[in-house]
Motif scaffolding. Structure first.
Motif, PDB file in Angstrom:
ATOM      1  N   TYR A  62       0.662  -1.042  -0.154  1.00  0.00           N
ATOM      2  CA  TYR A  62      -0.033   0.034   0.080  1.00  0.00           C
ATOM      3  C   TYR A  62       0.998   1.213   0.065  1.00  0.00           C
ATOM      4  CZ  TYR A  62      -3.700  -3.277   1.518  1.00  0.00           C
ATOM      5  OH  TYR A  62      -4.631  -4.091   1.554  1.00  0.00           O
ATOM      6  N   THR A  63       2.083   1.229   0.444  1.00  0.00           N
ATOM      7  CA  THR A  63       2.885   2.467   0.800  1.00  0.00           C
ATOM      8  C   THR A  63       3.185   3.167  -0.464  1.00  0.00           C
ATOM      9  OG1 THR A  63       4.701   1.262   0.925  1.00  0.00           O
ATOM     10  CG2 THR A  63       3.669   1.877   3.101  1.00  0.00           C
ATOM     11  N   GLY A  95       1.224   3.773  -2.800  1.00  0.00           N
ATOM     12  CA  GLY A  95      -0.098   4.243  -3.608  1.00  0.00           C
ATOM     13  C   GLY A  95      -0.927   3.187  -4.526  1.00  0.00           C
ATOM     14  N   SER A 155       2.738  -1.347  -5.576  1.00  0.00           N
ATOM     15  CA  SER A 155       1.502  -1.153  -4.638  1.00  0.00           C
ATOM     16  C   SER A 155       0.301  -1.806  -5.406  1.00  0.00           C
ATOM     17  CB  SER A 155       1.362   0.331  -4.270  1.00  0.00           C
ATOM     18  OG  SER A 155       2.139   0.802  -3.340  1.00  0.00           O
ATOM     19  N   ARG A 175      -9.368   1.744  -0.300  1.00  0.00           N
ATOM     20  CA  ARG A 175      -7.708   2.166  -0.295  1.00  0.00           C
ATOM     21  C   ARG A 175      -7.202   2.723  -1.660  1.00  0.00           C
ATOM     22  NH1 ARG A 175      -5.029  -1.578   4.329  1.00  0.00           N
ATOM     23  NH2 ARG A 175      -3.726   0.256   4.212  1.00  0.00           N
ATOM     24  N   ASP A 191      -5.628   5.518  -3.723  1.00  0.00           N
ATOM     25  CA  ASP A 191      -5.173   6.704  -3.493  1.00  0.00           C
ATOM     26  C   ASP A 191      -5.237   7.411  -5.016  1.00  0.00           C
ATOM     27  OD1 ASP A 191      -3.802   6.380  -0.992  1.00  0.00           O
ATOM     28  OD2 ASP A 191      -3.121   4.615  -2.026  1.00  0.00           O
ATOM     29  N   HIS A 240       1.266   7.261  -6.040  1.00  0.00           N
ATOM     30  CA  HIS A 240       2.695   7.277  -5.311  1.00  0.00           C
ATOM     31  C   HIS A 240       2.749   8.897  -4.755  1.00  0.00           C
ATOM     32  CE1 HIS A 240       6.892   7.847  -5.133  1.00  0.00           C
ATOM     33  NE2 HIS A 240       7.089   6.568  -4.706  1.00  0.00           N
ATOM     34  N   LYS A 288       0.471   9.302  -1.800  1.00  0.00           N
ATOM     35  CA  LYS A 288       0.661   8.628  -0.671  1.00  0.00           C
ATOM     36  C   LYS A 288       1.839   9.071  -0.063  1.00  0.00           C
ATOM     37  CE  LYS A 288      -0.588   5.040   1.551  1.00  0.00           C
ATOM     38  NZ  LYS A 288      -1.962   5.211   2.330  1.00  0.00           N
ATOM     39  N   GLU A 294       1.879  11.980   2.541  1.00  0.00           N
ATOM     40  CA  GLU A 294       1.249  11.589   3.764  1.00  0.00           C
ATOM     41  C   GLU A 294       2.445  11.099   4.725  1.00  0.00           C
ATOM     42  OE1 GLU A 294      -1.470   8.388   3.462  1.00  0.00           O
ATOM     43  OE2 GLU A 294      -2.822   9.604   2.022  1.00  0.00           O
TER      44      GLU A 294
END
Length: 498
Positions: free
Chosen positions: A244-245, A247, A275, A300, A302, A425, A428, A431
């Motif tokens: 997930y990290t 995106g 991802s 989820r 992005d 990407h 994400k 954040e």
């Protein structure tokens, strides 16, 4: 965007030239500096001993070419010149002939004569008319073409197609907008400081995406290439990354009538990102993809990509409206751009979105690219051999992609997937505790560069005991070449930082 090459208007360039010419220590001093730089670039394009044809116009551009031809003749090259007008720059012509250059009129040249290099010195930046049949026929005799300042006919329906163009001080607007300039190189000759007094009107770059035979040796030290698009975002997973990290990309593409568009868009995103990729619909070609029934059930996500092969019916319109109100970043392509052209009520929902039209789709939107970006608050990537990116209240940026292998059906869908993954990407990473500061223009430049390198890698065909050649390729081959393109560009960035 200061890492890119600044672009100046023709008015600024002419004002700078007048300032420098007014301070000349002797007549033609600036012209002779320009000619020396031209000769150095020509040598970088030639074999050790080569045949050169200078096509010289009556003005200063022709003088640059003739003085440059004199340098080349003195260096041992065979140099001919054709004068396309009844007059020529007198001092340059005399110097050319004294150096051993041979002068022809258009009528007395040998039709069978060929040249290693043709130097287009007809009109430069002052050209506004199409290239004549006579000049076009002369240019066709060259293995390579070097234009001084600008190819003759640049921006018209009939232009000289240069392998390289040399200009002075900085790039100007034609170099940022017209691929017929080929690879643009810049020599200073005292103009840079004068042009720097003016504000740039944009930024440009050139992506060396394919192995080229334009250059036989390095450029002179005082001549430089345009900037490349710069470093990529960090795409390789780190020690704390998971699926997930970087995106999650949501894909709303493809339909029963056009299933391939969804497949190719998804392939672009899959090969771009470590991802998750989530699709709406029945795209079963990739076991890695997570399907979702509709926008509401997609978790989820992005960033969204919407439009390729999706259709323009009421269902597609309702889906686009639903995606636009999610507050997530959105990449809008193909059919979704047609919907925006057809439905004015969507314009107020485009703030922060990325639109990726080709020339035909863009024409349906109406207005200039920068005006639409400012009015709608969106980013627009106009696709082509030169891709131009506009953002709200920002100077435009462009990149010459360095090849046209992506001129094939479906490659735009692959690019949309690449952009979607990079936009996810970027969202994400914003954040993160220490977010990377990448503008959307920088993100889109990275996407275009990766797509261009993937296209060149897909088109390259190895040959036994010979350099690789090129052949037509397909969109899916381009998608499969994304990972090698990431590795290629990442290695380039490491070399630059070492």
């Amino acid at each position: 965007m200061s890492a890119l090459s600044p672009v100046y208007s023709l008015q600024a360039a002419r004002a700078a030239e007048q300032e420098v010419l007014a301070a000349e220590p002797e007549p033609d001093a600036v012209m002779k500096k320009a000619a020396q730089a031209c000769a150095g670039v020509a040598v970088a394009m030639l074999p050790d001993t080569g045949q050169v044809l200078v096509i010289a116009g009556p003005g200063g551009n022709g003088g640059d070419g003739l003085f440059a031809g004199a340098h080349l003749a003195l260096a041992g090259h065979t140099v001919h010149a054709v004068l396309v007008a009844e007059r020529a720059h007198e001092a340059a012509l005399a110097t050319f002939q004294a150096a051993g250059g041979v002068v022809h009129t258009g009528a007395d040249t040998d039709d069978d004569e060929t040249y290693d290099l043709v130097i287009d010195a007809v009109a430069g930046l002052g050209a506004s008319r199409e290239v004549s049949a006579e000049v076009a026929a002369l240019v066709d005799r060259g293995d390579k073409v070097l234009a001084i300042d600008c190819p003759t006919g640049c921006g018209t329906q009939r232009s000289v197609l240069a392998d390289a163009t040399i200009t002075f001080g900085h790039a100007r607007t034609p170099h940022a907008n017209h691929p017929e300039c080929g690879q643009v190189v810049v020599a200073d000759i005292g103009l840079k400081a004068a042009i720097d007094k003016h504000a740039p009107v944009g930024y440009t770059s050139f992506e060396p995406s394919r192995t080229t035979d334009v250059w036989t040796q390095p450029l002179p030290d005082d001549v430089h290439h345009l900037a490349t698009t710069g470093p990529l975002p960090r795409l390789i997973p780190g020690i704390f990354d998971n699926k997930y990290t970087h995106g999650v990309t949501g894909i709303a593409a493809g339909s029963e009538q056009f299933p391939g568009a969804g497949i190719m868009c998804t392939a672009g995103a899959l090969h771009m990102s470590s991802s998750m990729v989530m699709t709406l619909g029945d795209i079963t070609e990739f076991p890695e993809v997570v399907p979702a029934r509709d926008v509401a059930s997609a978790r989820r996500v992005d960033a969204w990509v919407v439009g390729p092969g999706r259709g323009t019916d009421d269902a597609a319109l309702a889906e686009l409206e639903e995606i636009l109100v999610t507050s997530l970043p959105v990449v809008i392509d193909a059919d979704a751009i047609s919907l925006i052209a057809q439905h004015d009520h969507l314009h107020d929902k485009l703030r922060g979105a990325v639109l990726t039209p080709h020339a035909g789709e863009f024409a349906r939107l109406g207005g200039s690219q920068q005006e639409l970006s400012d009015q709608w608050g969106c980013h627009i990537l106009l696709k082509g051999r030169i891709a131009t990116i506009t953002s709200p209240q920002a100077l435009p940026v462009s990149v010459n992609t360095g090849n046209s292998f992506a001129a094939t059906a479906g490659s735009g869908d692959v690019l949309a997937g690449i952009i979607g993954a990079l936009v996810a990407h970027r969202a994400k990473q914003s954040e993160a505790p220490r977010p990377a500061q990448h503008s959307m223009q920088r993100t889109l430049l990275s996407a275009v560069a990766l797509h261009a390198h993937a296209a060149a890698l897909a088109a390259a065909q190895p040959a036994d005991n010979a350099p690789a050649g090129y052949a037509p390729t397909t969109a899916m081959a381009i998608a499969r070449a994304i990972s090698p393109a990431i590795a290629k560009l990442s290695a380039r960035n490491r070399r630059r930082s070492s």
